[in-house]
Design an enzyme around this catalytic site. Structure first.
Site, short mmCIF file in Angstrom:
data_model
loop_
_atom_site.label_atom_id
_atom_site.label_comp_id
_atom_site.label_asym_id
_atom_site.label_seq_id
_atom_site.Cartn_x
_atom_site.Cartn_y
_atom_site.Cartn_z
N HIS A 49 0.78 -1.23 0.00
CA HIS A 49 0.00 0.00 0.00
C HIS A 49 0.82 1.29 0.00
CE1 HIS A 49 -0.23 0.32 4.71
NE2 HIS A 49 0.93 -0.15 4.31
N HIS A 50 2.15 1.20 0.00
CA HIS A 50 2.97 2.40 -0.10
C HIS A 50 3.37 2.72 -1.55
CE1 HIS A 50 3.14 2.63 4.18
NE2 HIS A 50 3.86 1.52 4.31
N ALA A 51 3.11 1.82 -2.48
CA ALA A 51 3.46 2.06 -3.88
C ALA A 51 2.43 2.99 -4.52
CB ALA A 51 3.52 0.74 -4.63
N ASN B 9 -0.43 5.34 2.00
CA ASN B 9 -0.26 6.58 1.25
C ASN B 9 -0.25 6.37 -0.26
OD1 ASN B 9 2.29 5.26 1.77
ND2 ASN B 9 3.34 7.09 1.04
#
Length: 308
Positions: free
Chosen positions: A128-130, A171
């Protein structure tokens, strides 16, 4: 039975370099083995996904970003392992990027299966940070937005809701969803953790360090039904990070292993009681017990939702 997506190549090994990062790249196989040992599944019951293909990655990621992944320097920054700079690209692709593309393909497959069966679990994914044009936090491919974009373009879903209960803000997912009026995110995260810059979100719920399991579950229980009823999504993608665990070295939340089982049951039950399909992915978790926490939670879900 609830479909479970897994491939033996999910497990990330790079001649010991994986030990330079606190994430356990072998936990996926440990979860799978535990489910077999507990009599919940047989070896042939797991669904093997195909790796996410270039055109699928390009549904979300920019050409410049995908091209940058040929650079060992770029990958060392994303993976937070400086020693990766010394490895040839073919080895990184074989040992790290290949498994991540398989896990991203697993998320796509789990979302498709969830729409057919009501619930599906990918024993990986949740990167989920990509973002569209960058990676970070050990996340290279934005598997959740890729799966959502594919299904939306195919006309399989009109709205999607991501419920992100990893301890870190999602993010990357939030930055991609900002341009998609049909995609929403409910995100409960410890407010002072990585990433330093928090992206705007539809339903952000930052919580303080030291929060206990009972207080955390109360926050989720108060917010989730309202959001489900307001968004009325065609699919929930549940990012079930194990890092709110009290023993996690990178976070300061105080949930017990049992609290995390209760959390996962709460999310899936609230959605399924409304007839909303759920695709669950595992995301982060840095404790040595991360694999067992997930195995216990999946066992609880199978006990409740299997219809063999």
């Amino acid at each position: 039975m609830v479909p479970i997506v897994y491939h033996p190549r999910y497990n990330i090994t790079a001649f010991g370099l994986e030990r330079l990062h606190p994430f356990d790249g072998r936990k996926y196989g440990r979860i799978r083995d535990a489910l077999i040992q507990r009599g919940l599944r047989r070896p042939n019951d797991f669904i093997r996904p195909a790796p996410a293909r270039r055109y699928e990655l390009a549904k979300v990621h920019t050409p410049d970003y995908l091209g940058s992944l040929w650079s060992s320097n770029v990958l060392a920054g994303i993976l937070e392992v400086p020693a990766v700079r010394r490895l040839p690209w073919w080895l990184i692709d074989w040992r790290i990027l290949g498994p991540m593309r398989l896990a991203a393909g697993g998320t796509i497959e789990a979302c498709r299966l969830a729409l057919e069966h009501g619930l599906a679990v990918n024993l990986g994914g949740g990167f989920h940070h990509a973002a569209a044009d960058r990676g970070g936090g050990f996340c290279v491919y934005a598997d959740i937005p890729i799966a959502a974009r594919l299904l939306h373009d195919e006309g399989r879903l009109r709205t999607v809701l991501v419920v992100d209960l990893d301890a870190h803000q999602g993010n990357g997912v939030a930055s991609i969803f900002r341009g998609w009026i049909w995609a929403r995110i409910l995100d409960v995260y410890e407010h002072n953790l990585f990433p330093l810059h928090k992206e705007p979100e539809d339903y952000p719920l930052p919580v303080p360090p030291g929060m206990t399991g009972s207080d955390y579950l109360e926050v989720v229980h108060a917010a989730l039904p309202h959001v489900l009823d307001e968004v009325r999504p065609d699919l929930v993608v549940y990012n079930a990070g194990s890092d709110p665990f009290d023993g996690d070295p990178l976070t300061r939340l105080k949930l017990s292993a049992n609290d995390l089982v209760d959390r996962d049951l709460l999310v899936v039950t609230e959605a399924r009681d409304r007839g909303i399909p759920v695709a669950m992915v595992l995301s982060g978790g840095y404790s040595a017990l991360s694999w067992k926490i997930h195995a216990d939670a999946v066992e609880a879900l199978l006990t409740r939702f299997d219809r063999a």
